[in-house]
Design a protein around this motif. Structure first.
Motif, PDB file in Angstrom:
ATOM      1  N   GLU A  47       0.870  -1.184   0.000  1.00  0.00           N
ATOM      2  CA  GLU A  47       0.000   0.000   0.000  1.00  0.00           C
ATOM      3  C   GLU A  47       0.902   1.227   0.000  1.00  0.00           C
ATOM      4  OE1 GLU A  47      -2.261   1.467   3.563  1.00  0.00           O
ATOM      5  OE2 GLU A  47      -3.870   0.334   2.634  1.00  0.00           O
ATOM      6  N   ASP A  48       0.430   2.324  -0.578  1.00  0.00           N
ATOM      7  CA  ASP A  48       1.259   3.525  -0.714  1.00  0.00           C
ATOM      8  C   ASP A  48       1.667   4.088   0.648  1.00  0.00           C
ATOM      9  OD1 ASP A  48       0.938   3.248  -3.400  1.00  0.00           O
ATOM     10  OD2 ASP A  48      -0.601   4.803  -3.595  1.00  0.00           O
ATOM     11  N   SER A  49       2.816   4.715   0.661  1.00  0.00           N
ATOM     12  CA  SER A  49       3.320   5.340   1.886  1.00  0.00           C
ATOM     13  C   SER A  49       4.435   6.300   1.511  1.00  0.00           C
ATOM     14  CB  SER A  49       3.880   4.259   2.821  1.00  0.00           C
ATOM     15  OG  SER A  49       4.619   4.834   3.873  1.00  0.00           O
ATOM     16  N   THR A  50       4.521   7.408   2.215  1.00  0.00           N
ATOM     17  CA  THR A  50       5.679   8.286   2.083  1.00  0.00           C
ATOM     18  C   THR A  50       6.490   8.245   3.379  1.00  0.00           C
ATOM     19  OG1 THR A  50       4.494   9.737   0.565  1.00  0.00           O
ATOM     20  CG2 THR A  50       6.425  10.666   1.660  1.00  0.00           C
ATOM     21  N   ARG A  51       5.866   8.686   4.490  1.00  0.00           N
ATOM     22  CA  ARG A  51       6.581   8.808   5.756  1.00  0.00           C
ATOM     23  C   ARG A  51       7.094   7.462   6.264  1.00  0.00           C
ATOM     24  NH1 ARG A  51       3.309  13.018   5.165  1.00  0.00           N
ATOM     25  NH2 ARG A  51       2.085  11.399   4.184  1.00  0.00           N
ATOM     26  N   THR A  52       6.206   6.481   6.377  1.00  0.00           N
ATOM     27  CA  THR A  52       6.574   5.219   7.027  1.00  0.00           C
ATOM     28  C   THR A  52       7.622   4.476   6.196  1.00  0.00           C
ATOM     29  OG1 THR A  52       4.277   5.150   7.762  1.00  0.00           O
ATOM     30  CG2 THR A  52       5.595   3.166   8.075  1.00  0.00           C
ATOM     31  N   ARG A  53       7.396   4.404   4.920  1.00  0.00           N
ATOM     32  CA  ARG A  53       8.301   3.647   4.068  1.00  0.00           C
ATOM     33  C   ARG A  53       9.707   4.248   4.060  1.00  0.00           C
ATOM     34  NH1 ARG A  53       7.365   1.471  -1.950  1.00  0.00           N
ATOM     35  NH2 ARG A  53       9.531   1.111  -2.464  1.00  0.00           N
ATOM     36  N   PHE A  54       9.789   5.559   3.836  1.00  0.00           N
ATOM     37  CA  PHE A  54      11.121   6.151   3.724  1.00  0.00           C
ATOM     38  C   PHE A  54      11.798   6.258   5.082  1.00  0.00           C
ATOM     39  CE2 PHE A  54       9.082   7.736  -0.264  1.00  0.00           C
ATOM     40  CZ  PHE A  54       9.855   6.963  -1.110  1.00  0.00           C
ATOM     41  N   ILE A 100       6.173  -4.658   7.077  1.00  0.00           N
ATOM     42  CA  ILE A 100       5.097  -4.837   6.089  1.00  0.00           C
ATOM     43  C   ILE A 100       3.981  -3.821   6.279  1.00  0.00           C
ATOM     44  CG2 ILE A 100       4.108  -6.701   7.534  1.00  0.00           C
ATOM     45  CD1 ILE A 100       2.822  -7.811   4.919  1.00  0.00           C
ATOM     46  N   ARG A 101       3.587  -3.209   5.169  1.00  0.00           N
ATOM     47  CA  ARG A 101       2.337  -2.436   5.102  1.00  0.00           C
ATOM     48  C   ARG A 101       1.428  -3.147   4.117  1.00  0.00           C
ATOM     49  NH1 ARG A 101       1.157   3.916   4.604  1.00  0.00           N
ATOM     50  NH2 ARG A 101       1.793   3.668   6.764  1.00  0.00           N
ATOM     51  N   HIS A 102       0.173  -3.330   4.514  1.00  0.00           N
ATOM     52  CA  HIS A 102      -0.764  -4.081   3.656  1.00  0.00           C
ATOM     53  C   HIS A 102      -2.163  -3.494   3.811  1.00  0.00           C
ATOM     54  CE1 HIS A 102      -2.598  -7.468   1.580  1.00  0.00           C
ATOM     55  NE2 HIS A 102      -1.392  -7.948   1.328  1.00  0.00           N
ATOM     56  N   GLU A 128      -4.098  -1.530  12.596  1.00  0.00           N
ATOM     57  CA  GLU A 128      -3.084  -0.951  13.504  1.00  0.00           C
ATOM     58  C   GLU A 128      -1.891  -0.363  12.760  1.00  0.00           C
ATOM     59  OE1 GLU A 128      -2.013  -1.516  17.217  1.00  0.00           O
ATOM     60  OE2 GLU A 128      -3.361  -3.153  17.738  1.00  0.00           O
ATOM     61  N   HIS A 129      -1.214   0.525  13.446  1.00  0.00           N
ATOM     62  CA  HIS A 129       0.004   1.172  12.939  1.00  0.00           C
ATOM     63  C   HIS A 129       0.876   1.472  14.169  1.00  0.00           C
ATOM     64  CE1 HIS A 129       2.678   3.380  10.488  1.00  0.00           C
ATOM     65  NE2 HIS A 129       1.870   4.264   9.935  1.00  0.00           N
ATOM     66  N   PRO A 130       1.448   0.412  14.761  1.00  0.00           N
ATOM     67  CA  PRO A 130       2.085   0.592  16.078  1.00  0.00           C
ATOM     68  C   PRO A 130       3.281   1.540  16.087  1.00  0.00           C
ATOM     69  CG  PRO A 130       2.424  -1.644  15.234  1.00  0.00           C
ATOM     70  CD  PRO A 130       1.416  -1.011  14.350  1.00  0.00           C
ATOM     71  N   THR A 131       4.084   1.588  15.020  1.00  0.00           N
ATOM     72  CA  THR A 131       5.240   2.510  15.082  1.00  0.00           C
ATOM     73  C   THR A 131       4.798   3.963  14.970  1.00  0.00           C
ATOM     74  OG1 THR A 131       5.767   2.276  12.713  1.00  0.00           O
ATOM     75  CG2 THR A 131       6.932   0.821  14.266  1.00  0.00           C
ATOM     76  N   GLN A 132       3.630   4.224  14.348  1.00  0.00           N
ATOM     77  CA  GLN A 132       3.092   5.590  14.341  1.00  0.00           C
ATOM     78  C   GLN A 132       2.716   5.983  15.778  1.00  0.00           C
ATOM     79  OE1 GLN A 132       2.636   7.836  11.624  1.00  0.00           O
ATOM     80  NE2 GLN A 132       2.244   9.291  13.266  1.00  0.00           N
ATOM     81  N   ALA A 133       2.088   5.053  16.508  1.00  0.00           N
ATOM     82  CA  ALA A 133       1.725   5.363  17.899  1.00  0.00           C
ATOM     83  C   ALA A 133       2.977   5.592  18.737  1.00  0.00           C
ATOM     84  CB  ALA A 133       0.887   4.221  18.477  1.00  0.00           C
ATOM     85  N   HIS A 257      -0.757  15.455  13.895  1.00  0.00           N
ATOM     86  CA  HIS A 257      -1.417  14.832  12.745  1.00  0.00           C
ATOM     87  C   HIS A 257      -0.421  13.815  12.185  1.00  0.00           C
ATOM     88  CE1 HIS A 257      -3.495  14.140   9.002  1.00  0.00           C
ATOM     89  NE2 HIS A 257      -4.412  15.060   9.247  1.00  0.00           N
ATOM     90  N   PRO A 258      -0.887  12.572  11.919  1.00  0.00           N
ATOM     91  CA  PRO A 258       0.065  11.566  11.428  1.00  0.00           C
ATOM     92  C   PRO A 258       0.496  11.797   9.981  1.00  0.00           C
ATOM     93  CG  PRO A 258      -2.155  10.668  11.463  1.00  0.00           C
ATOM     94  CD  PRO A 258      -2.233  12.021  12.108  1.00  0.00           C
ATOM     95  N   GLY A 259      -0.291  12.595   9.233  1.00  0.00           N
ATOM     96  CA  GLY A 259      -0.038  12.772   7.815  1.00  0.00           C
ATOM     97  C   GLY A 259      -0.452  11.530   7.045  1.00  0.00           C
ATOM     98  N   PRO A 260      -0.717  11.650   5.759  1.00  0.00           N
ATOM     99  CA  PRO A 260      -0.795  12.910   5.021  1.00  0.00           C
ATOM    100  C   PRO A 260      -2.050  13.702   5.431  1.00  0.00           C
ATOM    101  CG  PRO A 260      -1.440  11.062   3.602  1.00  0.00           C
ATOM    102  CD  PRO A 260      -0.980  10.470   4.898  1.00  0.00           C
ATOM    103  N   MET A 261      -1.956  15.036   5.330  1.00  0.00           N
ATOM    104  CA  MET A 261      -3.066  15.892   5.769  1.00  0.00           C
ATOM    105  C   MET A 261      -3.986  16.273   4.606  1.00  0.00           C
ATOM    106  SD  MET A 261      -1.263  18.825   8.053  1.00  0.00           S
ATOM    107  CE  MET A 261       0.293  18.916   7.192  1.00  0.00           C
TER     108      MET A 261
HETATM  109  N1   CP Z   1       1.573   8.429   8.837  1.00  0.00           N
HETATM  110  C1   CP Z   1       1.721   7.582   7.808  1.00  0.00           C
HETATM  111  O1   CP Z   1       1.588   6.364   7.957  1.00  0.00           O
HETATM  112  O2   CP Z   1       2.045   8.174   6.611  1.00  0.00           O
HETATM  113  P1   CP Z   1       2.374   7.395   5.275  1.00  0.00           P
HETATM  114  O3   CP Z   1       1.110   6.765   4.787  1.00  0.00           O
HETATM  115  O4   CP Z   1       2.906   8.442   4.330  1.00  0.00           O
HETATM  116  O5   CP Z   1       3.403   6.337   5.583  1.00  0.00           O
END
Ligand code: CP
Length: 302
Positions: A47-54, A100-102, A128-133, A257-261
Protein backbone atom coordinates in the motif's frame (compact mmCIF):
# COMPACT_ATOMS: atom_id res chain seq x y z
CA UNK A 1 11.45 -7.00 23.75
CA UNK A 2 8.75 -8.83 21.80
CA UNK A 3 9.65 -11.09 18.84
CA UNK A 4 7.34 -9.19 16.45
CA UNK A 5 5.69 -5.75 16.61
CA UNK A 6 2.21 -6.36 15.21
CA UNK A 7 0.07 -4.34 17.60
CA UNK A 8 0.58 -1.53 20.10
CA UNK A 9 -0.98 -3.99 22.55
CA UNK A 10 2.16 -6.13 22.21
CA UNK A 11 4.06 -3.55 24.28
CA UNK A 12 4.21 -3.04 28.02
CA UNK A 13 4.90 0.46 29.38
CA UNK A 14 8.44 -0.70 30.20
CA UNK A 15 9.08 -1.94 26.65
CA UNK A 16 7.71 1.28 25.12
CA UNK A 17 9.93 3.31 27.46
CA UNK A 18 12.93 1.20 26.41
CA UNK A 19 12.14 2.10 22.78
CA UNK A 20 11.79 5.82 23.65
CA UNK A 21 15.09 5.80 25.56
CA UNK A 22 16.89 4.09 22.67
CA UNK A 23 15.29 6.56 20.20
CA UNK A 24 16.41 9.49 22.38
CA UNK A 25 19.93 8.06 22.43
CA UNK A 26 19.94 7.87 18.63
CA UNK A 27 18.63 11.45 18.45
CA UNK A 28 21.47 12.54 20.73
CA UNK A 29 24.07 10.60 18.69
CA UNK A 30 24.78 8.18 21.54
CA UNK A 31 22.81 5.08 20.43
CA UNK A 32 24.52 1.74 19.71
CA UNK A 33 26.69 2.14 16.61
CA UNK A 34 25.34 0.14 13.65
CA UNK A 35 24.08 -2.85 15.68
CA UNK A 36 22.52 -4.42 12.57
CA UNK A 37 25.66 -4.39 10.43
CA UNK A 38 25.51 -7.38 8.06
CA UNK A 39 21.75 -7.85 8.45
CA UNK A 40 19.09 -7.32 5.80
CA UNK A 41 15.68 -5.76 6.36
CA UNK A 42 12.89 -6.22 3.81
CA UNK A 43 10.45 -3.34 3.36
CA UNK A 44 7.34 -5.08 1.99
CA UNK A 45 4.84 -2.39 0.95
CA UNK A 46 1.53 -3.43 -0.60
CA UNK A 47 0.00 0.00 0.00
CA UNK A 48 1.26 3.53 -0.71
CA UNK A 49 3.32 5.34 1.89
CA UNK A 50 5.68 8.29 2.08
CA UNK A 51 6.58 8.81 5.76
CA UNK A 52 6.57 5.22 7.03
CA UNK A 53 8.30 3.65 4.07
CA UNK A 54 11.12 6.15 3.72
CA UNK A 55 11.69 6.46 7.46
CA UNK A 56 11.97 2.68 7.86
CA UNK A 57 14.40 2.69 4.93
CA UNK A 58 16.49 5.50 6.48
CA UNK A 59 16.28 3.96 9.96
CA UNK A 60 17.44 0.53 8.80
CA UNK A 61 20.44 2.01 6.98
CA UNK A 62 21.37 4.20 9.98
CA UNK A 63 21.53 1.13 12.24
CA UNK A 64 23.77 -0.61 9.69
CA UNK A 65 21.33 -2.95 7.92
CA UNK A 66 21.03 -3.51 4.22
CA UNK A 67 17.55 -2.77 2.89
CA UNK A 68 15.54 -4.47 0.17
CA UNK A 69 12.52 -2.42 -0.88
CA UNK A 70 9.58 -4.37 -2.27
CA UNK A 71 6.45 -2.73 -3.71
CA UNK A 72 3.40 -4.62 -4.87
CA UNK A 73 3.52 -2.55 -8.04
CA UNK A 74 6.24 -3.80 -10.37
CA UNK A 75 6.56 -7.28 -8.81
CA UNK A 76 4.89 -10.65 -9.34
CA UNK A 77 2.13 -9.58 -6.93
CA UNK A 78 0.57 -7.90 -9.97
CA UNK A 79 0.52 -11.37 -11.61
CA UNK A 80 -1.48 -12.71 -8.67
CA UNK A 81 1.28 -14.12 -6.44
CA UNK A 82 -0.03 -14.69 -2.91
CA UNK A 83 1.42 -13.24 0.31
CA UNK A 84 2.49 -16.76 1.28
CA UNK A 85 4.40 -17.41 -1.96
CA UNK A 86 5.93 -13.94 -1.89
CA UNK A 87 7.05 -14.52 1.71
CA UNK A 88 8.57 -17.91 0.89
CA UNK A 89 10.42 -16.38 -2.07
CA UNK A 90 11.83 -13.59 0.10
CA UNK A 91 12.71 -16.04 2.86
CA UNK A 92 14.73 -18.13 0.40
CA UNK A 93 16.78 -15.02 -0.41
CA UNK A 94 17.79 -14.61 3.25
CA UNK A 95 16.36 -11.73 5.25
CA UNK A 96 16.65 -10.89 8.94
CA UNK A 97 13.46 -8.88 9.44
CA UNK A 98 10.37 -7.76 7.54
CA UNK A 99 8.53 -4.45 7.69
CA UNK A 100 5.10 -4.84 6.09
CA UNK A 101 2.34 -2.44 5.10
CA UNK A 102 -0.76 -4.08 3.66
CA UNK A 103 -4.29 -2.99 2.77
CA UNK A 104 -5.71 -6.07 4.54
CA UNK A 105 -6.11 -5.98 8.32
CA UNK A 106 -4.27 -8.97 9.79
CA UNK A 107 -1.75 -9.44 6.94
CA UNK A 108 1.28 -8.92 9.25
CA UNK A 109 -0.07 -11.60 11.62
CA UNK A 110 -0.50 -13.92 8.63
CA UNK A 111 3.07 -13.20 7.52
CA UNK A 112 4.49 -14.45 10.84
CA UNK A 113 3.31 -17.93 9.78
CA UNK A 114 5.45 -17.85 6.63
CA UNK A 115 8.75 -16.33 7.81
CA UNK A 116 10.94 -17.13 10.80
CA UNK A 117 12.25 -13.60 11.39
CA UNK A 118 10.77 -10.58 13.26
CA UNK A 119 7.81 -8.93 11.51
CA UNK A 120 6.98 -5.25 12.07
CA UNK A 121 3.54 -3.93 11.19
CA UNK A 122 3.86 -0.67 9.22
CA UNK A 123 0.08 -0.30 8.90
CA UNK A 124 -2.50 -3.00 8.09
CA UNK A 125 -5.83 -1.93 6.66
CA UNK A 126 -7.97 -0.18 9.27
CA UNK A 127 -6.40 -2.22 12.07
CA UNK A 128 -3.08 -0.95 13.50
CA UNK A 129 0.00 1.17 12.94
CA UNK A 130 2.08 0.59 16.08
CA UNK A 131 5.24 2.51 15.08
CA UNK A 132 3.09 5.59 14.34
CA UNK A 133 1.72 5.36 17.90
CA UNK A 134 5.25 4.98 19.26
CA UNK A 135 6.53 8.05 17.42
CA UNK A 136 3.44 10.01 18.49
CA UNK A 137 3.92 9.10 22.16
CA UNK A 138 7.66 9.82 21.88
CA UNK A 139 6.83 13.27 20.45
CA UNK A 140 4.43 13.96 23.35
CA UNK A 141 7.15 12.95 25.83
CA UNK A 142 9.64 15.21 24.06
CA UNK A 143 7.32 18.25 23.90
CA UNK A 144 5.42 17.86 27.19
CA UNK A 145 7.90 15.91 29.31
CA UNK A 146 5.64 12.92 29.99
CA UNK A 147 2.83 10.77 28.60
CA UNK A 148 1.25 9.54 31.84
CA UNK A 149 -1.58 11.81 32.92
CA UNK A 150 -1.90 13.66 29.61
CA UNK A 151 -5.39 14.42 28.31
CA UNK A 152 -5.25 13.32 24.65
CA UNK A 153 -8.14 14.04 22.28
CA UNK A 154 -8.11 12.09 18.98
CA UNK A 155 -10.40 13.70 16.42
CA UNK A 156 -12.02 12.63 13.18
CA UNK A 157 -12.29 9.50 11.07
CA UNK A 158 -11.73 7.00 13.88
CA UNK A 159 -13.65 4.26 12.08
CA UNK A 160 -11.04 3.93 9.33
CA UNK A 161 -8.00 4.85 11.42
CA UNK A 162 -5.31 2.34 12.36
CA UNK A 163 -3.48 5.31 13.91
CA UNK A 164 -6.37 5.93 16.34
CA UNK A 165 -6.52 2.28 17.46
CA UNK A 166 -2.75 1.96 18.00
CA UNK A 167 -2.59 5.30 19.81
CA UNK A 168 -5.57 4.40 22.03
CA UNK A 169 -3.87 1.14 23.01
CA UNK A 170 -0.39 2.56 23.59
CA UNK A 171 -1.38 5.82 25.25
CA UNK A 172 -3.66 4.12 27.78
CA UNK A 173 -0.89 1.57 28.51
CA UNK A 174 1.35 4.58 29.24
CA UNK A 175 -1.25 6.17 31.56
CA UNK A 176 -2.74 8.89 29.35
CA UNK A 177 -6.48 9.68 29.24
CA UNK A 178 -7.79 9.24 25.67
CA UNK A 179 -11.02 10.67 24.23
CA UNK A 180 -12.16 9.91 20.67
CA UNK A 181 -14.17 12.67 18.99
CA UNK A 182 -15.98 12.77 15.65
CA UNK A 183 -19.37 12.32 14.02
CA UNK A 184 -21.47 9.38 15.30
CA UNK A 185 -20.96 7.62 11.95
CA UNK A 186 -17.16 7.59 12.43
CA UNK A 187 -16.73 7.14 16.20
CA UNK A 188 -17.87 4.03 18.12
CA UNK A 189 -20.44 4.62 20.84
CA UNK A 190 -18.23 2.69 23.27
CA UNK A 191 -14.54 3.63 23.14
CA UNK A 192 -13.54 0.46 24.96
CA UNK A 193 -13.93 -1.42 21.65
CA UNK A 194 -10.59 0.21 20.75
CA UNK A 195 -8.89 0.11 24.13
CA UNK A 196 -9.95 -0.13 27.79
CA UNK A 197 -10.96 3.17 29.47
CA UNK A 198 -11.16 5.14 26.23
CA UNK A 199 -13.99 7.71 26.19
CA UNK A 200 -15.92 9.11 23.24
CA UNK A 201 -17.60 12.42 22.40
CA UNK A 202 -19.40 13.95 19.44
CA UNK A 203 -18.76 17.51 20.62
CA UNK A 204 -15.31 18.79 19.64
CA UNK A 205 -15.60 22.20 21.29
CA UNK A 206 -16.29 20.62 24.69
CA UNK A 207 -13.75 17.81 24.28
CA UNK A 208 -10.79 20.09 23.51
CA UNK A 209 -11.28 22.11 26.72
CA UNK A 210 -8.39 21.06 28.97
CA UNK A 211 -6.72 18.93 26.29
CA UNK A 212 -2.92 18.61 26.44
CA UNK A 213 -2.82 17.03 22.99
CA UNK A 214 -5.24 17.35 20.07
CA UNK A 215 -4.50 14.71 17.44
CA UNK A 216 -6.30 15.29 14.16
CA UNK A 217 -6.95 12.29 11.88
CA UNK A 218 -7.11 12.32 8.11
CA UNK A 219 -10.52 11.84 6.53
CA UNK A 220 -9.81 8.61 4.62
CA UNK A 221 -11.94 9.12 1.54
CA UNK A 222 -10.31 6.11 -0.17
CA UNK A 223 -11.65 3.71 2.49
CA UNK A 224 -15.19 5.16 2.50
CA UNK A 225 -17.73 3.24 0.44
CA UNK A 226 -20.69 5.35 1.58
CA UNK A 227 -21.42 8.89 2.78
CA UNK A 228 -20.46 9.23 6.46
CA UNK A 229 -21.26 12.96 6.66
CA UNK A 230 -23.38 15.33 4.56
CA UNK A 231 -20.54 17.39 3.08
CA UNK A 232 -16.85 18.18 3.53
CA UNK A 233 -17.85 21.72 4.48
CA UNK A 234 -20.12 20.55 7.29
CA UNK A 235 -17.54 18.01 8.52
CA UNK A 236 -14.89 20.72 8.56
CA UNK A 237 -17.14 23.15 10.43
CA UNK A 238 -18.06 20.63 13.16
CA UNK A 239 -14.87 18.54 13.42
CA UNK A 240 -12.10 20.51 11.75
CA UNK A 241 -9.39 22.28 13.77
CA UNK A 242 -9.63 25.77 12.32
CA UNK A 243 -7.87 28.91 13.59
CA UNK A 244 -10.89 29.88 15.70
CA UNK A 245 -10.88 26.58 17.63
CA UNK A 246 -7.07 26.48 17.85
CA UNK A 247 -7.10 29.94 19.47
CA UNK A 248 -9.16 28.49 22.35
CA UNK A 249 -6.66 25.72 23.16
CA UNK A 250 -4.50 25.93 26.27
CA UNK A 251 -1.19 27.80 26.06
CA UNK A 252 0.86 24.58 26.01
CA UNK A 253 -1.56 22.34 24.07
CA UNK A 254 0.07 20.65 21.09
CA UNK A 255 -1.57 19.73 17.80
CA UNK A 256 -0.60 16.48 16.06
CA UNK A 257 -1.42 14.83 12.75
CA UNK A 258 0.07 11.57 11.43
CA UNK A 259 -0.04 12.77 7.82
CA UNK A 260 -0.79 12.91 5.02
CA UNK A 261 -3.07 15.89 5.77
CA UNK A 262 -6.17 17.19 4.03
CA UNK A 263 -5.42 20.87 4.66
CA UNK A 264 -8.61 22.85 5.02
CA UNK A 265 -10.66 19.73 5.87
CA UNK A 266 -9.62 18.24 9.23
CA UNK A 267 -6.99 20.92 9.92
CA UNK A 268 -6.47 24.48 8.73
CA UNK A 269 -3.17 25.15 7.00
CA UNK A 270 -2.38 27.95 9.51
CA UNK A 271 -2.83 25.52 12.43
CA UNK A 272 -0.73 22.81 10.78
CA UNK A 273 2.08 25.34 10.29
CA UNK A 274 1.78 26.96 13.74
CA UNK A 275 4.12 26.62 16.73
CA UNK A 276 1.61 24.28 18.41
CA UNK A 277 1.97 21.80 15.58
CA UNK A 278 4.35 18.84 16.00
CA UNK A 279 3.76 17.47 12.51
CA UNK A 280 7.32 17.94 11.24
CA UNK A 281 8.76 16.72 14.57
CA UNK A 282 6.63 13.58 14.28
CA UNK A 283 8.25 12.78 10.93
CA UNK A 284 11.77 13.45 12.25
CA UNK A 285 11.12 11.39 15.39
CA UNK A 286 9.79 8.56 13.25
CA UNK A 287 13.30 7.82 12.02
CA UNK A 288 14.76 7.64 15.57
CA UNK A 289 11.86 5.56 16.89
CA UNK A 290 12.15 3.13 13.96
CA UNK A 291 15.93 2.89 14.49
CA UNK A 292 15.14 1.91 18.06
CA UNK A 293 12.44 -0.61 17.09
CA UNK A 294 14.58 -2.27 14.41
CA UNK A 295 17.68 -2.46 16.58
CA UNK A 296 15.86 -3.74 19.68
CA UNK A 297 13.92 -6.38 17.73
CA UNK A 298 16.72 -7.59 15.48
CA UNK A 299 19.99 -7.15 17.43
CA UNK A 300 21.39 -10.41 18.71
CA UNK A 301 19.21 -12.41 16.32
CA UNK A 302 20.99 -14.27 13.56
N1 CP B 1 1.57 8.43 8.84
C1 CP B 1 1.72 7.58 7.81
O1 CP B 1 1.59 6.36 7.96
O2 CP B 1 2.05 8.17 6.61
P1 CP B 1 2.37 7.39 5.27
O3 CP B 1 1.11 6.76 4.79
O4 CP B 1 2.91 8.44 4.33
O5 CP B 1 3.40 6.34 5.58
Amino acid sequence: MTRHLLSAADLTAEQATEIFDRAAAYAAGTGPDQPLRGRTVMNLFYEDSTRTRFSFDAAARKVGAGVVNFSAKGTSVSKGESLKDTAWTLRAMGIDGVVIRHHCSGAPHQLTRYVDVPVINAGDGTHEHPTQALLDAYTMRQRLGRVAGLNVVIVGDVAHSRVARSNALLLTTLGAKVTLVGPPTLVPRDGSVLAPAVETSYDLDTAIQGADVVMMLRVQHERMNQAFFPSIREYSRRYGLDTRRAARLGATTIVMHPGPMNRGVEIAGEVADSDRSTIVEQVANGVFVRMAVLSLLLEGKN
